[in-house]
Design a protein around this motif. Sequence first.
Motif, short mmCIF file in Angstrom:
data_model
loop_
_atom_site.label_atom_id
_atom_site.label_comp_id
_atom_site.label_asym_id
_atom_site.label_seq_id
_atom_site.Cartn_x
_atom_site.Cartn_y
_atom_site.Cartn_z
N VAL A 154 0.84 -1.20 0.00
CA VAL A 154 0.00 0.00 0.00
C VAL A 154 0.87 1.25 0.00
O VAL A 154 0.59 2.23 -0.73
CB VAL A 154 -0.95 -0.02 1.21
CG1 VAL A 154 -1.56 1.35 1.46
CG2 VAL A 154 -2.05 -1.06 1.00
N ARG A 212 0.87 4.05 -2.89
CA ARG A 212 0.64 5.47 -2.64
C ARG A 212 1.76 6.31 -3.24
O ARG A 212 1.52 7.36 -3.88
CB ARG A 212 0.53 5.73 -1.14
CG ARG A 212 -0.75 5.25 -0.50
CD ARG A 212 -1.88 6.25 -0.67
NE ARG A 212 -1.64 7.46 0.08
CZ ARG A 212 -2.06 7.69 1.33
NH1 ARG A 212 -2.74 6.75 1.96
NH2 ARG A 212 -1.81 8.82 1.94
N ARG A 213 3.01 5.89 -3.02
CA ARG A 213 4.16 6.68 -3.47
C ARG A 213 4.26 6.68 -5.00
O ARG A 213 4.48 7.73 -5.61
CB ARG A 213 5.43 6.12 -2.84
CG ARG A 213 5.50 6.33 -1.33
CD ARG A 213 6.56 5.49 -0.65
NE ARG A 213 6.55 5.70 0.81
CZ ARG A 213 7.28 5.02 1.68
NH1 ARG A 213 8.09 4.06 1.25
NH2 ARG A 213 7.21 5.29 2.97
N ILE A 266 1.12 8.50 -6.80
CA ILE A 266 1.18 9.96 -6.92
C ILE A 266 1.82 10.36 -8.25
O ILE A 266 1.38 11.31 -8.91
CB ILE A 266 1.97 10.56 -5.73
CG1 ILE A 266 1.16 10.39 -4.44
CG2 ILE A 266 2.29 12.03 -5.97
CD1 ILE A 266 1.94 10.73 -3.18
N GLU A 303 -6.72 9.11 -7.72
CA GLU A 303 -6.34 9.87 -6.53
C GLU A 303 -7.24 9.51 -5.35
O GLU A 303 -6.77 9.36 -4.21
CB GLU A 303 -6.42 11.37 -6.83
CG GLU A 303 -5.78 12.25 -5.80
CD GLU A 303 -5.64 13.68 -6.30
OE1 GLU A 303 -4.52 14.23 -6.22
OE2 GLU A 303 -6.64 14.25 -6.78
N LEU A 358 -6.28 5.99 -4.07
CA LEU A 358 -4.99 6.02 -3.36
C LEU A 358 -5.16 6.60 -1.96
O LEU A 358 -4.58 6.10 -0.98
CB LEU A 358 -3.98 6.84 -4.14
CG LEU A 358 -3.49 6.25 -5.46
CD1 LEU A 358 -2.67 7.28 -6.23
CD2 LEU A 358 -2.68 4.98 -5.24
N THR A 359 -5.95 7.64 -1.85
CA THR A 359 -6.17 8.29 -0.56
C THR A 359 -6.83 7.35 0.45
O THR A 359 -6.57 7.44 1.65
CB THR A 359 -7.03 9.55 -0.74
OG1 THR A 359 -6.38 10.45 -1.65
CG2 THR A 359 -7.26 10.26 0.57
N LEU A 411 -6.55 4.00 0.60
CA LEU A 411 -5.88 2.72 0.85
C LEU A 411 -5.58 2.55 2.34
O LEU A 411 -4.95 3.42 2.95
CB LEU A 411 -4.60 2.63 0.05
CG LEU A 411 -4.76 2.39 -1.46
CD1 LEU A 411 -3.40 2.45 -2.16
CD2 LEU A 411 -5.44 1.05 -1.73
N LEU A 461 -1.68 6.40 6.51
CA LEU A 461 -2.63 5.61 5.73
C LEU A 461 -4.00 5.65 6.39
O LEU A 461 -4.15 6.04 7.55
CB LEU A 461 -2.14 4.16 5.63
CG LEU A 461 -0.80 3.95 4.92
CD1 LEU A 461 -0.37 2.49 5.00
CD2 LEU A 461 -0.88 4.40 3.46
N THR A 462 -5.00 5.22 5.63
CA THR A 462 -6.35 5.16 6.18
C THR A 462 -6.44 4.07 7.25
O THR A 462 -5.85 3.00 7.10
CB THR A 462 -7.35 4.86 5.04
OG1 THR A 462 -7.33 5.95 4.12
CG2 THR A 462 -8.76 4.68 5.58
#
Length: 446
Positions: free
Chosen positions: A122, A126-127, A130, A188, A191-192, A194, A225-226
């Motif tokens: 994850v 995310r990285r 972006i 986006e 990803l936010t 995850l 992270l979420t």
Amino acid sequence: MSPSPTDTGTRGPLLDPVFGAEQLGSALSDRAWIQALLDVEVALTRTAAALGRVDDAHAEAVAAAAAALADELDPAELGRRSAAGGNAVIPLVSLLRERADAPARAVHVGATSQDVLDTALVLLARRAGILVVTYLRSAAASAARLAATHRDTPMVARTLGQQALPTTFGALAATWLLALDDAADDLERVLTRLPAQYGGAAGTLAAVHPDGMAFADTFADQLGLTRPVAPWHTARNPITTLASTLGVAAGAVAKPATDIALMASTEFGEVAEDAPGGSSAMPHKRNPVAAITARAAARRVPGLVSTILSSTDHEFQRAAGAWHAEWETLCDLLRLTGGAAHRLSDSLAGLHVHTDALARNLDLTGGAILAEKVTAALAEHTEDARAVVTEAAVAGVPLDEAPGITAHLAPDEIRRLLDPTRYLGHAADIADRVLAHHDRHTGEKP
């Protein structure tokens, strides 16, 4: 241990730049994987310290050991050590415990290998994601400029490979823009959202009871992270949603790349890239290489999405094989989708639109693409209008010279009916509406 010379890219420095994935190759490399795994282990220890399960000094000792390993650890050596257990977490934890000036219990607190691998994946997503979003937005910005510049530039629309009716290049570019904007927004958003993964050996958080829920939440916060609602070891929606969203994004890239490759052909000659590629054998070639390689990268994506979706049947509390199949597949999805978007951005940024070729091809049928307008006008004078116009069109006779038509309609009136600029419908309005949608999303004017 010194890093191997090939650990900077998922497929190496030879092909990553060709398919637009040079930066993504680094973001998803073996060394990036190791860094993400170590980041997760450090977050686990710091979470344990925050909840009073280990000393703060021990958490800092683990962080220091992880920093040293990130610089020194050879991915090839870690890979060899990983084969016996089937993943890199097992030997990495052993190395971290050897290196850290802390008790063994301060490392890998309450976690299982899947917690670390899923969360590291994850983090990588995310990285790298972006970058993918950045490339999609860059391509969209160029499509917006083209849509605005050529809002009123007439061209022929093509359906089923044949000339259909007039449109504008701005309307075509607007279709590219809308799909790219939506793909970037969707990616986006995914990803936010995850989540981190933390459930322990069987997903019950037993090793850190009664602090399990607080531990999982704090762990997620440590990594930005979420927070997970619950462990998702065998409920793979976060992974399948990301993979599917990347598939949609690749499709949004493939559409304009395909259009550009076709429109740049010698016979069409309607567009050209700023820096076309040559040929090793044919000096005259001017290949739209950026669009071609964007298309090539995007074409590999659906099969990888299928691999992820076909691996959702994780049995019981830990899958035997389906989980393992995700790691490289998802990284390849990120690399290929991002690379495709990057190459499309290159193509669109310097795309030359040859309006003279657009006009030439629009006039290729001598106005026959607007035969329906002539038919409608002629129908006011004869019941055989469709048959008369069809006969002239099939015979290749200009409609303003066909006796069966000129007997009822003046040539000047026929030519007015055949003027493509008088039958563009809402092409310009469509471009305007998509541009307004784009402006609301980005706050920028093309």
